[in-house]
Design a protein around this motif. Structure first.
Motif, PDB file in Angstrom:
ATOM      1  N   GLY A 158      45.528   7.030 -65.566  1.00 54.37           N
ATOM      2  CA  GLY A 158      45.390   7.720 -66.847  1.00 54.37           C
ATOM      3  C   GLY A 158      44.858   6.836 -67.956  1.00 54.37           C
ATOM      4  O   GLY A 158      44.280   7.334 -68.934  1.00 54.37           O
ATOM      5  N   SER A 159      45.024   5.517 -67.832  1.00 55.94           N
ATOM      6  CA  SER A 159      44.560   4.615 -68.882  1.00 55.94           C
ATOM      7  C   SER A 159      43.071   4.310 -68.774  1.00 55.94           C
ATOM      8  O   SER A 159      42.481   3.729 -69.687  1.00 55.94           O
ATOM      9  CB  SER A 159      45.355   3.303 -68.849  1.00 55.94           C
ATOM     10  OG  SER A 159      45.034   2.542 -67.700  1.00 55.94           O
ATOM     11  N   LEU A 160      42.449   4.678 -67.646  1.00 56.18           N
ATOM     12  CA  LEU A 160      41.013   4.490 -67.461  1.00 56.18           C
ATOM     13  C   LEU A 160      40.282   5.788 -67.779  1.00 56.18           C
ATOM     14  O   LEU A 160      40.760   6.874 -67.463  1.00 56.18           O
ATOM     15  CB  LEU A 160      40.713   4.065 -66.021  1.00 56.18           C
ATOM     16  CG  LEU A 160      41.278   2.708 -65.583  1.00 56.18           C
ATOM     17  CD1 LEU A 160      41.131   2.541 -64.077  1.00 56.18           C
ATOM     18  CD2 LEU A 160      40.598   1.566 -66.319  1.00 56.18           C
ATOM     19  N   ASN A 161      39.125   5.670 -68.394  1.00 51.55           N
ATOM     20  CA  ASN A 161      38.328   6.854 -68.748  1.00 51.55           C
ATOM     21  C   ASN A 161      37.809   7.510 -67.472  1.00 51.55           C
ATOM     22  O   ASN A 161      37.045   6.890 -66.714  1.00 51.55           O
ATOM     23  CB  ASN A 161      37.157   6.437 -69.638  1.00 51.55           C
ATOM     24  CG  ASN A 161      36.424   7.634 -70.228  1.00 51.55           C
ATOM     25  OD1 ASN A 161      36.330   8.688 -69.617  1.00 51.55           O
ATOM     26  ND2 ASN A 161      35.884   7.461 -71.419  1.00 51.55           N
ATOM     27  N   ILE A 189      33.942   2.147 -63.013  1.00 54.79           N
ATOM     28  CA  ILE A 189      34.611   0.884 -63.346  1.00 54.79           C
ATOM     29  C   ILE A 189      33.627  -0.072 -64.021  1.00 54.79           C
ATOM     30  O   ILE A 189      33.986  -0.763 -64.985  1.00 54.79           O
ATOM     31  CB  ILE A 189      35.214   0.245 -62.082  1.00 54.79           C
ATOM     32  CG1 ILE A 189      36.245   1.195 -61.440  1.00 54.79           C
ATOM     33  CG2 ILE A 189      35.855  -1.094 -62.409  1.00 54.79           C
ATOM     34  CD1 ILE A 189      37.372   1.623 -62.367  1.00 54.79           C
ATOM     35  N   ARG A 190      32.382  -0.086 -63.557  1.00 55.74           N
ATOM     36  CA  ARG A 190      31.370  -0.929 -64.190  1.00 55.74           C
ATOM     37  C   ARG A 190      31.197  -0.551 -65.666  1.00 55.74           C
ATOM     38  O   ARG A 190      31.184  -1.413 -66.548  1.00 55.74           O
ATOM     39  CB  ARG A 190      30.033  -0.786 -63.472  1.00 55.74           C
ATOM     40  CG  ARG A 190      28.939  -1.715 -64.026  1.00 55.74           C
ATOM     41  CD  ARG A 190      27.562  -1.315 -63.528  1.00 55.74           C
ATOM     42  NE  ARG A 190      27.494  -1.290 -62.081  1.00 55.74           N
ATOM     43  CZ  ARG A 190      27.226  -2.360 -61.314  1.00 55.74           C
ATOM     44  NH1 ARG A 190      27.022  -3.540 -61.890  1.00 55.74           N
ATOM     45  NH2 ARG A 190      27.157  -2.243 -60.001  1.00 55.74           N
ATOM     46  N   TYR A 210      34.519   5.952 -59.652  1.00 57.29           N
ATOM     47  CA  TYR A 210      35.317   6.470 -60.760  1.00 57.29           C
ATOM     48  C   TYR A 210      36.802   6.288 -60.427  1.00 57.29           C
ATOM     49  O   TYR A 210      37.173   6.162 -59.248  1.00 57.29           O
ATOM     50  CB  TYR A 210      35.008   7.955 -60.972  1.00 57.29           C
ATOM     51  CG  TYR A 210      33.629   8.211 -61.512  1.00 57.29           C
ATOM     52  CD1 TYR A 210      33.387   8.235 -62.891  1.00 57.29           C
ATOM     53  CD2 TYR A 210      32.544   8.410 -60.650  1.00 57.29           C
ATOM     54  CE1 TYR A 210      32.110   8.461 -63.396  1.00 57.29           C
ATOM     55  CE2 TYR A 210      31.258   8.638 -61.141  1.00 57.29           C
ATOM     56  CZ  TYR A 210      31.054   8.653 -62.515  1.00 57.29           C
ATOM     57  OH  TYR A 210      29.792   8.858 -63.016  1.00 57.29           O
ATOM     58  N   PRO A 211      37.664   6.264 -61.450  1.00 56.75           N
ATOM     59  CA  PRO A 211      39.098   6.064 -61.194  1.00 56.75           C
ATOM     60  C   PRO A 211      39.676   7.008 -60.152  1.00 56.75           C
ATOM     61  O   PRO A 211      40.521   6.602 -59.340  1.00 56.75           O
ATOM     62  CB  PRO A 211      39.721   6.294 -62.579  1.00 56.75           C
ATOM     63  CG  PRO A 211      38.654   5.874 -63.532  1.00 56.75           C
ATOM     64  CD  PRO A 211      37.363   6.310 -62.898  1.00 56.75           C
ATOM     65  N   CYS A 248      43.304   0.935 -59.174  1.00 52.74           N
ATOM     66  CA  CYS A 248      43.183   1.271 -60.593  1.00 52.74           C
ATOM     67  C   CYS A 248      43.963   0.275 -61.453  1.00 52.74           C
ATOM     68  O   CYS A 248      43.502  -0.115 -62.538  1.00 52.74           O
ATOM     69  CB  CYS A 248      43.670   2.697 -60.851  1.00 52.74           C
ATOM     70  SG  CYS A 248      42.506   3.986 -60.374  1.00 52.74           S
ATOM     71  N   GLN A 249      45.132  -0.140 -60.981  1.00 52.00           N
ATOM     72  CA  GLN A 249      45.903  -1.092 -61.758  1.00 52.00           C
ATOM     73  C   GLN A 249      45.188  -2.438 -61.829  1.00 52.00           C
ATOM     74  O   GLN A 249      45.171  -3.095 -62.877  1.00 52.00           O
ATOM     75  CB  GLN A 249      47.309  -1.250 -61.176  1.00 52.00           C
ATOM     76  CG  GLN A 249      48.297  -1.956 -62.092  1.00 52.00           C
ATOM     77  CD  GLN A 249      48.474  -1.251 -63.426  1.00 52.00           C
ATOM     78  OE1 GLN A 249      47.611  -1.329 -64.303  1.00 52.00           O
ATOM     79  NE2 GLN A 249      49.589  -0.553 -63.576  1.00 52.00           N
TER      80      GLN A 249
END
Length: 268
Positions: free
Chosen positions: A105-108, A113-114, A148-149, A157-158
């Motif tokens: 959830g903290s990643l858009n 990721i790039r 993507y996340p 993701c962490q």
């Protein structure tokens, strides 16, 4: 604290008699933090551990300027963060980075990721490490750069969240329950990552956790928190081997392998 170097003795944070009160219209004020004090030194890992609702995450949010304090002081390198100018706040947000419990959830979700890493790098006055170097630091393959996340596991993701935090070359990582949403085997890998980052980059880490077994092999010092107060504070071995409060004793009784783990840690 491990390694008595000059850098390791530098005090980064001094938190003095911190109070935090939540006030909502039509509701009784709730004092979540009731006068706690602690220091965080460069190059050390300090754990704040306690059950849900004890106030530990409120401390993290207050340090990150996401929640105002209602009393006391927070000094960063000797300066009260409440007195920061806009420029000083921007620098402080680079120096002190946060890793959240909900890594996905903290990643858009709309960014690879790039893109997430490059966005952070582009916002800095001076470019930091490249995206591939950042992923290498946290043990991720460059193959995830264009994913993507939603395409990654929780542990990946962490790790990506840690990489994003490192993109600004911080001095402090505030890790708020970074492993509680992960399974046990992945938890161990993330905790090992934190230990490696601290050793290799000289980071100070404030680890927020509700599980004593999480902090047992990672933290130099531990603060046991209950109902907004610290029940026990000291070196990890002292807190676990010689707890002062009944609350800490009860916590340890519920996780008996904590003391055995610390005993094994002392063996040559």
């Amino acid at each position: 604290m491990n390694g008595e170097t000059e850098n390791a003795r530098e005090v980064l944070f001094q938190v003095k008699d911190l109070h935090v009160t939540y006030r909502r219209p039509g509701q009784k004020a709730v004092e979540a933090v009731r006068g706690v004090s602690f220091d965080l030194h460069a190059g050390e890992t300090l754990g704040i551990v306690g059950e849900s609702g004890s106030g530990k995450s409120t401390i993290a949010k207050t340090l990150m300027l996401l929640q105002p304090s209602s009393g006391g002081e927070i000094l960063f390198r000797g300066t009260n963060i409440a007195s920061f100018t806009s420029a000083a706040r921007r620098q402080y947000r680079r120096d002190v980075q946060m890793v959240f419990q909900d890594a996905v959830g903290s990643l858009n979700p709309r960014m690879t990721i790039r893109q997430a890493l490059e966005e952070v790098r582009a916002s800095q006055p001076e470019p930091g490490p490249g995206a591939e170097e950042l992923l290498d630091r946290v043990g991720l393959s460059k193959a995830v750069l264009d994913q993507y996340p939603r395409e990654l596991s929780g542990g990946q993701c962490q790790r990506a969240s840690f990489a994003r935090a490192l993109a600004v070359n911080p001095q402090v990582l505030v890790a708020d329950e970074p492993v509680s949403a992960l399974d046990v085997s992945v938890q161990a890998r993330i905790l090992n990552l934190m230990r490696d980052l601290r050793r290799e980059l000289g980071l100070a880490i404030l680890l927020i956790a509700h599980d004593l077994s999480v902090v047992r092999n990672v933290c130099d010092r531990v603060c046991v928190m209950h109902r907004g107060l610290f029940e026990d504070v000291g070196p990890a071995e002292d807190v676990f081997d010689h707890p002062r409060s009944d609350y800490t004793k009860n916590l340890l009784a519920a996780v008996p392998d904590v003391r055995r783990s610390l005993a094994a840690r002392k063996q040559p």
